[in-house]
Write a protein that holds these residues in place. Structure first.
Motif, mmCIF file in Angstrom:
data_model
loop_
_atom_site.group_PDB
_atom_site.id
_atom_site.type_symbol
_atom_site.label_atom_id
_atom_site.label_comp_id
_atom_site.label_asym_id
_atom_site.label_seq_id
_atom_site.Cartn_x
_atom_site.Cartn_y
_atom_site.Cartn_z
ATOM 1 N N LYS A 1 0.840 -1.202 0.000
ATOM 2 C CA LYS A 1 0.000 0.000 0.000
ATOM 3 C C LYS A 1 0.876 1.253 0.000
ATOM 4 N N LYS A 2 0.264 2.344 -0.442
ATOM 5 C CA LYS A 2 0.971 3.621 -0.499
ATOM 6 C C LYS A 2 0.840 4.338 0.835
ATOM 7 N N LEU A 3 1.963 4.845 1.365
ATOM 8 C CA LEU A 3 1.938 5.572 2.627
ATOM 9 C C LEU A 3 2.033 7.064 2.346
ATOM 10 N N ILE A 4 0.982 7.788 2.756
ATOM 11 C CA ILE A 4 0.917 9.234 2.568
ATOM 12 C C ILE A 4 1.150 9.916 3.906
ATOM 13 N N ALA A 5 2.189 10.712 3.997
ATOM 14 C CA ALA A 5 2.480 11.472 5.206
ATOM 15 C C ALA A 5 1.808 12.830 5.116
ATOM 16 N N VAL A 6 1.223 13.273 6.221
ATOM 17 C CA VAL A 6 0.644 14.608 6.290
ATOM 18 C C VAL A 6 1.642 15.506 7.019
ATOM 19 N N GLY A 7 2.360 16.307 6.248
ATOM 20 C CA GLY A 7 3.303 17.248 6.823
ATOM 21 C C GLY A 7 4.724 16.733 6.914
ATOM 22 N N THR A 8 5.658 17.671 6.881
ATOM 23 C CA THR A 8 7.080 17.331 6.943
ATOM 24 C C THR A 8 7.462 16.745 8.300
ATOM 25 N N THR A 9 6.732 17.115 9.359
ATOM 26 C CA THR A 9 7.052 16.550 10.677
ATOM 27 C C THR A 9 6.747 15.062 10.717
ATOM 28 N N THR A 10 5.690 14.651 10.041
ATOM 29 C CA THR A 10 5.383 13.223 9.961
ATOM 30 C C THR A 10 6.456 12.496 9.159
ATOM 31 N N VAL A 11 6.897 13.110 8.067
ATOM 32 C CA VAL A 11 7.981 12.525 7.268
ATOM 33 C C VAL A 11 9.220 12.312 8.129
ATOM 34 N N ARG A 12 9.596 13.337 8.874
ATOM 35 C CA ARG A 12 10.820 13.243 9.671
ATOM 36 C C ARG A 12 10.677 12.210 10.782
ATOM 37 N N THR A 13 9.485 12.096 11.348
ATOM 38 C CA THR A 13 9.258 11.075 12.370
ATOM 39 C C THR A 13 9.492 9.682 11.808
ATOM 40 N N LEU A 14 8.860 9.383 10.685
ATOM 41 C CA LEU A 14 8.931 8.037 10.115
ATOM 42 C C LEU A 14 10.317 7.722 9.570
ATOM 43 N N GLU A 15 10.899 8.660 8.860
ATOM 44 C CA GLU A 15 12.219 8.415 8.289
ATOM 45 C C GLU A 15 13.287 8.354 9.388
ATOM 46 N N SER A 16 13.099 9.136 10.463
ATOM 47 C CA SER A 16 14.047 9.083 11.586
ATOM 48 C C SER A 16 13.984 7.739 12.284
ATOM 49 N N ALA A 17 12.763 7.257 12.518
ATOM 50 C CA ALA A 17 12.613 5.960 13.186
ATOM 51 C C ALA A 17 13.276 4.860 12.375
ATOM 52 N N TYR A 18 13.093 4.905 11.065
ATOM 53 C CA TYR A 18 13.709 3.879 10.215
ATOM 54 C C TYR A 18 15.230 3.978 10.261
ATOM 55 N N LYS A 19 15.739 5.215 10.270
ATOM 56 C CA LYS A 19 17.185 5.397 10.316
ATOM 57 C C LYS A 19 17.765 4.870 11.629
ATOM 58 N N ILE A 20 17.044 5.090 12.726
ATOM 59 C CA ILE A 20 17.537 4.685 14.044
ATOM 60 C C ILE A 20 17.458 3.173 14.237
ATOM 61 N N TYR A 21 16.305 2.588 13.847
ATOM 62 C CA TYR A 21 16.033 1.185 14.180
ATOM 63 C C TYR A 21 16.098 0.233 12.982
ATOM 64 N N GLY A 22 16.152 0.779 11.768
ATOM 65 C CA GLY A 22 16.155 -0.083 10.596
ATOM 66 C C GLY A 22 14.789 -0.643 10.274
ATOM 67 N N GLU A 23 13.761 -0.126 10.964
ATOM 68 C CA GLU A 23 12.371 -0.540 10.770
ATOM 69 C C GLU A 23 11.479 0.465 11.488
ATOM 70 N N ILE A 24 10.181 0.319 11.264
ATOM 71 C CA ILE A 24 9.226 1.128 12.012
ATOM 72 C C ILE A 24 8.718 0.285 13.175
ATOM 73 N N LYS A 25 8.937 0.786 14.387
ATOM 74 C CA LYS A 25 8.464 0.070 15.563
ATOM 75 C C LYS A 25 8.029 1.077 16.625
ATOM 76 N N ALA A 26 7.269 0.607 17.607
ATOM 77 C CA ALA A 26 6.836 1.481 18.694
ATOM 78 C C ALA A 26 8.070 2.033 19.401
ATOM 79 N N CYS A 27 8.112 3.355 19.572
ATOM 80 C CA CYS A 27 9.309 3.951 20.171
ATOM 81 C C CYS A 27 9.043 5.371 20.643
ATOM 82 N N LYS A 28 9.889 5.824 21.558
ATOM 83 C CA LYS A 28 10.000 7.219 21.937
ATOM 84 C C LYS A 28 11.446 7.609 21.695
ATOM 85 N N SER A 29 11.656 8.593 20.863
ATOM 86 C CA SER A 29 13.018 8.957 20.514
ATOM 87 C C SER A 29 13.066 10.438 20.159
#
Length: 348
Positions: A254-282
């Protein structure tokens, strides 16, 4: 990469000073990257572009009344702009204006319920540490005595009480929940409950992340070489429910649509930190600029951003700089409204 590559000239009359009469009536420019086409719609048309093969992720942070006005014992008026908690001892990182009138130990009285004590300056671009002096619940007090921290390009010196109340309502998304930001995730300002319900009725799955937007979102990059720029750090959180939703969607293509640059940075940051999207506080200080390769986000709903800003660089990474600047030129020609209270684009 030189900062001048991300500069453009915007007529001052196109900087939106108030929101559109109705959230959903804002203009929406649609950038189709597959065929390099630009079309002009209204935001309520977003329902026509998304279906059951799409997942929409929004930032549910809530803007707090972070701008405080108080007085020294001498009667001098001082503005204190709360940025974020400094530690667990009621100390905050702030901006102070005029800063030349304060020193460590200065007391600023905001109201009978709240005073601010200057603790020390920070080496970071004019920031200070202060101690909040109060009894009871700070957020409740801030809602009584604080002001919505509008960006500096929105003029409010002569604002009426009606305009102030409008800002309290409209400089906030309808789904805002987690209080902690000093700026709104402005792409989300266009959504209404009806639009969200219409998207759900079409089978669009919706998830939420939280990133507390900081003052850095207003600031242009000052380095000649953008690679020398250091991003402000912003706290974010992804729930287990949202992480599962995103991972399932990605597995199903499925296509993932982010609403806003802050959402983009959240998701891309999590992937950069953990190598995946997972529940986290960072926390994120991820700087996205061309030719960044996106790992999570496929499409983006976003407003029109300031020249030389990191946000403009982020959207240029997603849609290419040439396409973005072509779109911005067309937006100026068609008198789109720019920045926080302005119109938006859908990069598809």
């Amino acid at each position: 990469m030189h900062i001048q590559e991300f500069d453009y000239q915007l007529p001052e009359n196109l900087i939106a000073q108030t929101p559109s009469e109705k959230r959903e009536n804002s203009k929406m420019m649609v950038l189709d990257r597959s065929n390099h086409e630009i079309s002009h719609k209204n935001f309520f048309n977003i329902v026509d572009y998304l279906d059951e093969n799409c997942v929409l992720i929004l930032n549910n942070t809530k803007v707090m009344p972070a701008r405080l006005y108080g007085y020294k014992e001498t009667g001098a008026k001082i503005e204190v702009f709360l940025l974020k908690k400094y530690d667990s001892q009621n100390r905050w990182e702030v901006l102070i204006r005029p800063s030349k009138r304060v020193r460590p130990g200065t007391i600023i009285k905001v109201s009978e319920e709240l005073s601010v004590e200057i603790v020390m300056p920070l080496p970071d671009d004019g920031k200070w540490v202060v101690k909040m002096i109060y009894e009871g619940d700070l957020l409740s007090i801030l809602h009584k005595v604080g002001n919505i921290p509008l960006p500096p390009y929105i003029e409010r010196k002569m604002a009426t009480e009606d305009i102030r109340q409008l800002d309290f309502e409209r400089y906030q998304t309808v789904y805002a929940k987690e209080e902690g930001s000093v700026a709104a995730p402005t792409a989300g300002l266009h959504f209404t409950e009806d639009i969200l319900n219409s998207l759900k009725a079409k089978g669009v799955e919706i998830g939420y992340v939280t990133l507390d937007v900081g003052i850095g979102t207003f600031r242009p990059v000052k380095c000649e070489n953008i690679l020398d720029h250091v991003m402000d750090t912003e706290a974010f959180e992804i729930s287990e429910e949202t992480a599962n939703l995103i991972n399932k969607a990605k597995a199903e293509g499925k296509k993932l649509i982010a609403v806003g640059t802050t959402t983009v940075r959240t998701l891309e940051s999590a992937y950069k930190i953990y190598g995946e999207i997972k529940a986290c506080k960072s926390a994120s200080n991820l700087f996205i600029y061309p030719p960044y390769e996106f790992k999570v986000v496929d499409s983006l709903i976003t407003n029109f951003h300031l020249p030389k800003s990191t946000l403009l660089m982020l959207v240029s990474a997603l849609a290419t700089k040439d396409f973005i600047f072509e779109a911005y030129n067309k937006a100026i020609e068609n008198e789109y409204r720019f920045y926080s209270y302005g119109d938006c684009m859908f990069i598809n």
